[in-house]
Design a protein around this motif. Structure first.
Motif, PDB file in Angstrom:
ATOM      1  N   MET A   1       0.844  -1.188   0.000  1.00 41.98           N
ATOM      2  CA  MET A   1       0.000   0.000   0.000  1.00 41.98           C
ATOM      3  C   MET A   1       0.881   1.240   0.000  1.00 41.98           C
ATOM      4  O   MET A   1       2.059   1.191   0.332  1.00 41.98           O
ATOM      5  CB  MET A   1      -0.943   0.011   1.206  1.00 41.98           C
ATOM      6  N   GLY A   2       0.288   2.359  -0.383  1.00 43.03           N
ATOM      7  CA  GLY A   2       1.001   3.631  -0.374  1.00 43.03           C
ATOM      8  C   GLY A   2       0.024   4.780  -0.479  1.00 43.03           C
ATOM      9  O   GLY A   2      -1.145   4.598  -0.848  1.00 43.03           O
ATOM     10  N   GLY A   3       0.489   5.988  -0.139  1.00 40.03           N
ATOM     11  CA  GLY A   3      -0.404   7.136  -0.202  1.00 40.03           C
ATOM     12  C   GLY A   3       0.282   8.417   0.223  1.00 40.03           C
ATOM     13  O   GLY A   3       1.514   8.498   0.298  1.00 40.03           O
ATOM     14  N   VAL A   4      -0.528   9.419   0.520  1.00 43.68           N
ATOM     15  CA  VAL A   4      -0.042  10.742   0.896  1.00 43.68           C
ATOM     16  C   VAL A   4      -0.750  11.195   2.158  1.00 43.68           C
ATOM     17  O   VAL A   4      -1.829  10.692   2.509  1.00 43.68           O
ATOM     18  CB  VAL A   4      -0.278  11.774  -0.232  1.00 43.68           C
ATOM     19  N   GLN A   5      -0.149  12.154   2.862  1.00 46.71           N
ATOM     20  CA  GLN A   5      -0.738  12.697   4.083  1.00 46.71           C
ATOM     21  C   GLN A   5      -0.451  14.198   4.186  1.00 46.71           C
ATOM     22  O   GLN A   5       0.478  14.707   3.553  1.00 46.71           O
ATOM     23  CB  GLN A   5      -0.211  11.991   5.332  1.00 46.71           C
ATOM     24  N   ALA A   6      -1.278  14.863   4.989  1.00 55.29           N
ATOM     25  CA  ALA A   6      -1.100  16.277   5.310  1.00 55.29           C
ATOM     26  C   ALA A   6      -1.557  16.491   6.738  1.00 55.29           C
ATOM     27  O   ALA A   6      -2.463  15.805   7.222  1.00 55.29           O
ATOM     28  CB  ALA A   6      -1.896  17.160   4.353  1.00 55.29           C
ATOM     29  N   GLY A   7      -0.916  17.439   7.431  1.00 57.44           N
ATOM     30  CA  GLY A   7      -1.296  17.656   8.819  1.00 57.44           C
ATOM     31  C   GLY A   7      -0.738  18.936   9.385  1.00 57.44           C
ATOM     32  O   GLY A   7      -0.068  19.716   8.695  1.00 57.44           O
ATOM     33  N   VAL A   8      -1.038  19.141  10.671  1.00 54.24           N
ATOM     34  CA  VAL A   8      -0.560  20.316  11.381  1.00 54.24           C
ATOM     35  C   VAL A   8      -0.226  19.908  12.814  1.00 54.24           C
ATOM     36  O   VAL A   8      -0.922  19.072  13.403  1.00 54.24           O
ATOM     37  CB  VAL A   8      -1.614  21.444  11.360  1.00 54.24           C
TER      38      VAL A   8
ATOM     39  N   GLU B   1      -3.890  14.931  11.592  1.00 55.00           N
ATOM     40  CA  GLU B   1      -3.376  14.454  10.305  1.00 55.00           C
ATOM     41  C   GLU B   1      -4.477  13.756   9.516  1.00 55.00           C
ATOM     42  O   GLU B   1      -5.307  13.034  10.078  1.00 55.00           O
ATOM     43  CB  GLU B   1      -2.212  13.483  10.533  1.00 55.00           C
ATOM     44  N   ALA B   2      -4.499  13.968   8.200  1.00 55.77           N
ATOM     45  CA  ALA B   2      -5.393  13.280   7.278  1.00 55.77           C
ATOM     46  C   ALA B   2      -4.541  12.601   6.219  1.00 55.77           C
ATOM     47  O   ALA B   2      -3.529  13.151   5.772  1.00 55.77           O
ATOM     48  CB  ALA B   2      -6.376  14.256   6.640  1.00 55.77           C
ATOM     49  N   ASP B   3      -4.951  11.396   5.827  1.00 56.66           N
ATOM     50  CA  ASP B   3      -4.191  10.679   4.801  1.00 56.66           C
ATOM     51  C   ASP B   3      -5.133   9.841   3.952  1.00 56.66           C
ATOM     52  O   ASP B   3      -6.266   9.541   4.352  1.00 56.66           O
ATOM     53  CB  ASP B   3      -3.123   9.787   5.436  1.00 56.66           C
ATOM     54  N   VAL B   4      -4.667   9.451   2.781  1.00 57.52           N
ATOM     55  CA  VAL B   4      -5.396   8.536   1.909  1.00 57.52           C
ATOM     56  C   VAL B   4      -4.402   7.534   1.353  1.00 57.52           C
ATOM     57  O   VAL B   4      -3.270   7.891   0.994  1.00 57.52           O
ATOM     58  CB  VAL B   4      -6.136   9.294   0.781  1.00 57.52           C
ATOM     59  N   SER B   5      -4.808   6.243   1.306  1.00 58.30           N
ATOM     60  CA  SER B   5      -3.939   5.168   0.858  1.00 58.30           C
ATOM     61  C   SER B   5      -4.671   4.303  -0.161  1.00 58.30           C
ATOM     62  O   SER B   5      -5.893   4.126  -0.080  1.00 58.30           O
ATOM     63  CB  SER B   5      -3.506   4.281   2.031  1.00 58.30           C
ATOM     64  N   VAL B   6      -3.912   3.741  -1.093  1.00 59.95           N
ATOM     65  CA  VAL B   6      -4.441   2.777  -2.057  1.00 59.95           C
ATOM     66  C   VAL B   6      -3.693   1.463  -1.861  1.00 59.95           C
ATOM     67  O   VAL B   6      -2.583   1.429  -1.314  1.00 59.95           O
ATOM     68  CB  VAL B   6      -4.298   3.283  -3.502  1.00 59.95           C
ATOM     69  N   PHE B   7      -4.316   0.360  -2.350  1.00 56.72           N
ATOM     70  CA  PHE B   7      -3.814  -0.983  -2.070  1.00 56.72           C
ATOM     71  C   PHE B   7      -3.613  -1.745  -3.372  1.00 56.72           C
ATOM     72  O   PHE B   7      -4.293  -1.508  -4.363  1.00 56.72           O
ATOM     73  CB  PHE B   7      -4.788  -1.704  -1.148  1.00 56.72           C
TER      74      PHE B   7
END
Length: 262
Positions: free
Chosen positions: A88-95, A107-113
């Motif tokens: 799996m892999g993905g991106v994230q953004a946060g503060v 933090e929020a992230d989204v991943s694909v499989f």
């Protein structure tokens, strides 16, 4: 004359010693409190991650409608695990917001499989008039998973140790196909599919090491559990049987990632 001079010097020394003894004793100056060392964690950041996903999905028969009475549903179609491992892999953004050595973040992230899991079961069903061998193929795929999580941790020099928890949202594709070959020679086939979005929870923890004030590397573990999916199928054949299946989707994620503070 010499005696007078020596007496004067002695008098001055004794007078100075007496004056010093009358002064209050000086206390030691407290050592300054060491300021927090290490990078500043406060601010917004973007990043990417990659890792391994281990599915913890279960499949079971919930109800079985048939004109035969007093038939134990659990003996017909099987229940079991749909566990599998994928990349799996993905991106994230946060503060982050830092106060002292403590850090609170969102933090929020989204991943694909990478792949789906397909499992085949075979079971024997005994009815009042015949016995049947049923072959069932169940397919489960988590297309993507998004999370929104709080992070709470403490810093140790350049290292941040944190716990995390929040909401999980996943798009899941399920399908069930089965074939029954009755002893009387009548073949029965059936299928069903569900393609839905489910909301659940996610918990975990991790370590993040800051190489500079902007660049950091993290290692993280997450466990997620999404709401159940109900999937109905109808067996096409002489008896007109209908089945309802419940698929419970969850899993474990181990991943590493990199963050860049803006």
């Amino acid at each position: 004359m010499k005696k007078i001079l020596l007496a004067s010097v002695a008098f001055v020394i004794l007078s100075g010693a007496a004056s010093a003894s009358d002064l209050p004793a000086q206390t030691g100056v407290p050592a300054p409190v060491a300021a927090h060392s290490g990078p500043a964690w406060s601010g917004f950041y973007l990043g990417a991650h990659q890792g391994i996903h281990r599915s913890d999905t279960t499949f079971r028969l919930d109800s079985f409608l048939n004109f035969f009475e007093n038939v134990d549903n659990s003996t017909y179609l099987p229940s079991g695990d749909l566990d599998h491992t994928s990349a799996m892999g993905g991106v994230q953004a946060g503060v982050n917001y830092q106060t002292g050595r403590f850090v609170l973040g969102l933090e929020a992230d989204v991943s694909v499989f990478s792949e789906a899991n397909t499992t085949t079961f075979a079971t024997r069903f005994f009815s009042p008039i015949d016995s049947s061998l049923v072959t069932t193929q169940v397919r489960s795929r988590l297309d993507y998973l998004g999370t929104a999580r709080w992070r709470l941790g403490a810093t140790f020099d350049h290292l941040l140790v944190y716990a995390t928890a929040g909401l999980a949202l996943g798009h899941v594709n399920y399908s069930v196909a089965y074939e029954e070959e009755a002893a009387r020679g009548f073949p029965y086939i059936g299928a069903g599919q569900a393609n839905t979005i489910h909301i659940g929870y996610v918990i975990g923890g991790g370590l993040e090491y800051a190489f500079t004030n902007r660049l950091s590397l993290k290692a993280e573990y997450l466990y997620y559990d999404l709401s159940n999916a109900s999937l109905s199928t109808v067996l096409i054949g002489e008896r007109g049987e209908a089945f309802t299946h419940i698929i419970d989707t969850g899993g474990h994620i181990g991943r590493v990632g990199v963050n860049f503070k803006l």
